[in-house]
Design an enzyme around this catalytic site. Structure first.
Site, PDB file in Angstrom:
ATOM      1  N   TYR A 132      36.715  39.516   2.443  1.00 55.76           N
ATOM      2  CA  TYR A 132      36.340  40.830   2.682  1.00 55.76           C
ATOM      3  C   TYR A 132      34.435  41.229   3.741  1.00 55.76           C
ATOM      4  O   TYR A 132      33.766  41.856   3.407  1.00 55.76           O
ATOM      5  CB  TYR A 132      36.619  41.594   2.118  1.00 55.76           C
ATOM      6  CG  TYR A 132      36.420  43.938   2.450  1.00 55.76           C
ATOM      7  CD1 TYR A 132      37.794  44.107   3.155  1.00 55.76           C
ATOM      8  CD2 TYR A 132      35.281  44.083   2.094  1.00 55.76           C
ATOM      9  CE1 TYR A 132      37.428  45.083   3.383  1.00 55.76           C
ATOM     10  CE2 TYR A 132      35.321  45.638   1.928  1.00 55.76           C
ATOM     11  CZ  TYR A 132      36.746  46.409   3.390  1.00 55.76           C
ATOM     12  OH  TYR A 132      36.257  47.642   3.023  1.00 55.76           O
TER      13      TYR A 132
ATOM     14  N   HIS B  82      34.218  44.579  10.188  1.00 55.72           N
ATOM     15  CA  HIS B  82      36.094  45.700   9.728  1.00 55.72           C
ATOM     16  C   HIS B  82      35.428  46.508   8.350  1.00 55.72           C
ATOM     17  O   HIS B  82      35.894  47.729   8.046  1.00 55.72           O
ATOM     18  CB  HIS B  82      36.533  44.468   9.380  1.00 55.72           C
ATOM     19  CG  HIS B  82      38.007  44.588   8.368  1.00 55.72           C
ATOM     20  ND1 HIS B  82      39.463  45.458   9.074  1.00 55.72           N
ATOM     21  CD2 HIS B  82      38.060  44.234   6.399  1.00 55.72           C
ATOM     22  CE1 HIS B  82      40.362  46.066   8.104  1.00 55.72           C
ATOM     23  NE2 HIS B  82      39.690  45.256   6.531  1.00 55.72           N
TER      24      HIS B  82
ATOM     25  N   ARG C  47      36.505  56.072   3.608  1.00 49.55           N
ATOM     26  CA  ARG C  47      35.322  56.859   2.486  1.00 49.55           C
ATOM     27  C   ARG C  47      34.907  57.641   2.778  1.00 49.55           C
ATOM     28  O   ARG C  47      35.502  58.246   3.560  1.00 49.55           O
ATOM     29  CB  ARG C  47      35.115  55.557   2.245  1.00 49.55           C
ATOM     30  CG  ARG C  47      36.348  54.846   0.417  1.00 49.55           C
ATOM     31  CD  ARG C  47      35.426  53.227  -0.257  1.00 49.55           C
ATOM     32  NE  ARG C  47      34.962  52.604   1.140  1.00 49.55           N
ATOM     33  CZ  ARG C  47      36.399  51.548   1.612  1.00 49.55           C
ATOM     34  NH1 ARG C  47      36.976  51.345   0.553  1.00 49.55           N
ATOM     35  NH2 ARG C  47      35.782  50.392   1.918  1.00 49.55           N
TER      36      ARG C  47
ATOM     37  N   GLU D  22      46.744  41.595   9.825  1.00 43.07           N
ATOM     38  CA  GLU D  22      45.655  41.837   9.680  1.00 43.07           C
ATOM     39  C   GLU D  22      44.738  40.227  10.130  1.00 43.07           C
ATOM     40  O   GLU D  22      45.548  39.103   9.791  1.00 43.07           O
ATOM     41  CB  GLU D  22      44.858  41.135   8.203  1.00 43.07           C
ATOM     42  CG  GLU D  22      44.114  42.729   6.971  1.00 43.07           C
ATOM     43  CD  GLU D  22      44.138  43.362   6.488  1.00 43.07           C
ATOM     44  OE1 GLU D  22      43.944  42.410   5.366  1.00 43.07           O
ATOM     45  OE2 GLU D  22      43.080  44.734   5.727  1.00 43.07           O
TER      46      GLU D  22
ATOM     47  N   GLU E   3      42.942  36.898  10.259  1.00 42.75           N
ATOM     48  CA  GLU E   3      41.834  36.130   9.494  1.00 42.75           C
ATOM     49  C   GLU E   3      42.172  34.940   9.884  1.00 42.75           C
ATOM     50  O   GLU E   3      43.166  34.399   9.867  1.00 42.75           O
ATOM     51  CB  GLU E   3      42.819  36.309   8.054  1.00 42.75           C
ATOM     52  CG  GLU E   3      42.221  38.089   7.574  1.00 42.75           C
ATOM     53  CD  GLU E   3      42.424  37.857   6.122  1.00 42.75           C
ATOM     54  OE1 GLU E   3      41.806  37.125   4.891  1.00 42.75           O
ATOM     55  OE2 GLU E   3      42.736  39.185   5.611  1.00 42.75           O
TER      56      GLU E   3
ATOM     57  N   ASP F 227      47.195  37.854   7.375  1.00 41.82           N
ATOM     58  CA  ASP F 227      47.561  38.856   5.844  1.00 41.82           C
ATOM     59  C   ASP F 227      47.933  40.350   6.158  1.00 41.82           C
ATOM     60  O   ASP F 227      47.641  41.068   5.933  1.00 41.82           O
ATOM     61  CB  ASP F 227      45.917  39.107   5.294  1.00 41.82           C
ATOM     62  CG  ASP F 227      46.334  39.332   4.193  1.00 41.82           C
ATOM     63  OD1 ASP F 227      47.105  38.821   3.006  1.00 41.82           O
ATOM     64  OD2 ASP F 227      44.544  39.853   3.233  1.00 41.82           O
TER      65      ASP F 227
ATOM     66  N   TYR G  30      45.213  51.914  -4.407  1.00 40.58           N
ATOM     67  CA  TYR G  30      44.316  51.039  -4.513  1.00 40.58           C
ATOM     68  C   TYR G  30      42.785  51.571  -4.989  1.00 40.58           C
ATOM     69  O   TYR G  30      42.772  50.245  -5.593  1.00 40.58           O
ATOM     70  CB  TYR G  30      44.129  50.311  -3.218  1.00 40.58           C
ATOM     71  CG  TYR G  30      42.959  51.347  -2.483  1.00 40.58           C
ATOM     72  CD1 TYR G  30      42.600  52.262  -1.750  1.00 40.58           C
ATOM     73  CD2 TYR G  30      41.870  50.560  -2.447  1.00 40.58           C
ATOM     74  CE1 TYR G  30      42.176  53.439  -1.034  1.00 40.58           C
ATOM     75  CE2 TYR G  30      40.463  51.375  -1.666  1.00 40.58           C
ATOM     76  CZ  TYR G  30      40.372  52.491  -1.123  1.00 40.58           C
ATOM     77  OH  TYR G  30      39.874  52.841  -0.967  1.00 40.58           O
TER      78      TYR G  30
ATOM     79  N   LYS H  43      49.811  44.728   0.035  1.00 39.59           N
ATOM     80  CA  LYS H  43      49.136  43.264   0.474  1.00 39.59           C
ATOM     81  C   LYS H  43      50.544  41.883  -0.374  1.00 39.59           C
ATOM     82  O   LYS H  43      50.388  40.930   0.589  1.00 39.59           O
ATOM     83  CB  LYS H  43      48.114  42.126  -0.232  1.00 39.59           C
ATOM     84  CG  LYS H  43      47.213  43.080   0.236  1.00 39.59           C
ATOM     85  CD  LYS H  43      46.616  43.591   1.682  1.00 39.59           C
ATOM     86  CE  LYS H  43      44.880  44.128   1.989  1.00 39.59           C
ATOM     87  NZ  LYS H  43      44.619  43.411   3.525  1.00 39.59           N
TER      88      LYS H  43
END
Lengths: 406, 406
Positions: free
Chosen positions: A119, A124, A133, A190, A192, A224, A235, A244
């Site tokens: 991560y 991101h 959040r 995603e 990646e 991903d 989560y 995922k």
């Protein structure tokens, strides 16, 4: 040159990536991509030009080849570069050694025992933190100290080209306390990159940042896939799970770390200073241009993202050092995802979640439709390449179509 | 009976669990535990009593044997039960078929491609929620709707008996913003059970709660070691990583689901009602007595926990249905941990974190020392067995010693 290499090919003489392919007449075996062709390594081995057991080229994965070690695998790459450029080499006048990529089927290049996803893009992590959040404290306190990562599902990693179904799962409607079950309404890609370990360790051993390059065989593109509505509900507190593990796609050609060497660049300055086991010397980031395109069913491709692997805050050496500092053992073929690779610009965000900012800024498509997330029938294509002083080393693409939920 | 079975043996005639063992004179092969002995299946196969390819018994793992399917594996178990009880059977007067367990080395019974850990004890989830989050809202909103789980590390799962080193890692001192690096000061066990899938699925397929038993080959004891101080600092937002992946231990004998059939019991009432894909019929919990002992270096064993697998809120059928409802594929040999198995009583908590309540109630040991967490030199032993109407079916033990950090 023994074989014609189109200008701007990802698979230039400087690349020589390894993969597993099959043809109508013959089962999976090892090859290297060169221009629009594949050089069949199992066939080359018949020329008796290698001084190791070439049964490794007949396997369904590259794991045993990689296990020979970089002394051998790098020499194979160098030999092939030399032979391809020498019109009277062992490869000359042997068209049977070459297969058109358009006539081959690609397979998973390695058997993956364990898959870890990091991560490591600050942009991101910050974007997600703002949306899910606290916008004022988007980056969590541990983020600048730890290359945050978690374990993913190895079984559902598939190779570019394999269509997948939209996943179903539990989600929670806004303002409700009762979850519902159905097809995900927040299917996302995603962007990646992933690296693959080329050397195993035993339980209890650690890999330092200095040693890391020796343990990394090469890299692939990684999509991903994520189901944002499932993720949001499931989560906390143990991380993403069904959001995922329904599928991740990788590109079929493993570009070696050695082919990427010329494209090393400095990474972002890390403040505050990281703990000693995460400190490193030299350049550990790589300048790899990345892009994502969406092809709606019956329409043409539209690029929705331009990013670059060099943006990553945490580099692969730090990721591997962190992963093993507690003695966790790694195996040849293990895959390590970078995490979504977002840049600072809005068009460099590596997921629909960020590009359409949680659905508040839908992307307009050329066919008149809008995208907050990925629709059924959409094909998502990711590409990546490095370029410098006339040298191009690329990854080809990782591509997959989304079928409706079953 | 062909072989002597001590009274109260976990490995009674009702059990017949499968494992992989080796002896001083011969490499790993398949066997079943019976009393204090192992019946060597590779040797039994030489008697030409099986009507399938018995090369599966010569493999280093049971995966290929399990792949034969329950029609065959259950018949092998039944045949062995019959032969052992018949004094003139094919096994009679052949002491060379039996090896003393004390003279054998046990190995990993299966190759594990993917490891998933659930969090299915309400008491454990509540205890952790009270300590780490909000005592007033200890159980998170999703917990009664989802068998919460996450992916763990397959590479570091080892078999009972292998000593491991205390892990090192990043932790954050209380009231500090600067993490430190060093040996974990919060090394903990987690009393879990794990099930092993005996049938694979393809990507996109789901397993219903009704089908689940057919996909579960059997169960083992699982000690899912955890480093609480590392966990606390790293786990937000993507879940535990280095706090867990340094090692997990499993017991060497896989007890089949069929051997556990007589011990099925009703599970806790689930309120609110779960979504249809998680509903099930019949009894899906199992009455398995569990205990944990600690042996301080140079001292004797002290039991610190008595728990029971029947306490689990979410059962294995629900876990497997949830895991695959999005199309995630499973493979033979995959391991699924239950999550820490805590009961309501304070002495039934399945981790030191809970037993010593975050260090506030240290356990007094017989040698005068105290335990908040696990000390260097401690050996942790977990045992489990079912008993009913004179029938006992047990797991033996999973045992490991903690060595100092390297």
């Amino acid at each position: 040159m023994i074989v014609d290499i189109p200008k701007n090919s990802d698979f230039s003489i400087h690349n020589i990536p390894f993969g597993i392919f099959s043809t109508a007449d013959r089962s999976p075996r090892a090859g290297v991509a060169i221009g629009d062709h594949i050089l069949d390594l199992a066939a080359v081995a018949q020329l008796d030009v290698f001084d190791f057991n070439t049964a490794v080229f007949e396997k369904q994965t590259l794991n045993d080849f990689i296990d020979l070690g970089k002394n051998i695998t790098n020499k194979v790459r160098k030999d092939i570069q030399k032979w391809l450029q020498d019109d009277v080499s062992v490869l000359a006048n042997k068209p049977q050694l070459f297969v058109r990529q358009s006539e081959a089927q690609m397979h998973m290049p390695v058997f993956i025992n364990d898959y870890t996803d990091f991560y490591s893009s600050m942009e991101h992590a910050t974007n997600v933190g703002k949306m899910f959040r606290d916008p004022e404290n988007a980056l969590l306190p541990n983020w600048r100290h730890i290359p945050v990562g978690y374990h993913g599902r190895a079984s559902s990693i598939v190779v570019s080209g394999q269509a997948i179904h939209r996943p179903k799962g539990q989600t929670i409607p806004n303002d409700s306390k009762q979850p519902i079950f159905g097809a995900s309404q927040g299917l996302d890609f995603e962007l990646e990159m992933g690296f693959i370990t080329g050397k195993s360790t035993t339980l209890g051993a650690s890999i330092s940042t200095q040693q890391a390059d020796d343990y990394i065989f090469g890299m692939v593109l990684l999509n991903d896939w994520s189901a944002r509505d499932i993720q949001k509900w499931e989560y906390v507190p143990l991380g993403p799970f069904l959001a995922k593990n329904f599928a991740s796609h990788i590109s079929p050609w493993i570009v070696t770390l050695e082919a990427l060497e010329p494209f090393k660049v400095a990474g972002p300055k890390q403040e505050p200073e990281v703990l000693p086991y995460l400190q490193y010397e030299g350049y550990k980031n790589y300048d790899i241009n990345l892009e994502v395109g969406i092809v709606p069913e019956g329409s043409s491709e539209q690029t929705v993202c331009h990013s670059n692997f060099k943006f990553m805050y945490w580099n692969m050496a730090q990721q591997l050092a962190h992963h093993t500092v507690n003695g966790c053992n790694v195996n040849i073929g293990d895959l390590y995802g970078s995490g979504t690779i977002s840049g600072k610009d809005e068009n460099s965000y590596g997921s629909m979640l960020e590009l359409a900012w949680m659905g508040t800024k839908p992307l307009k498509m050329k066919d008149g439709t809008e995208r907050k997330f990925i629709h059924d029938g959409d094909t998502v294509i990711m590409r990546g390449h490095s370029q410098k002083e006339g040298k191009r080393v690329g990854f080809g693409e990782v591509k997959a179509k989304i079928l409706p939920a079953t």
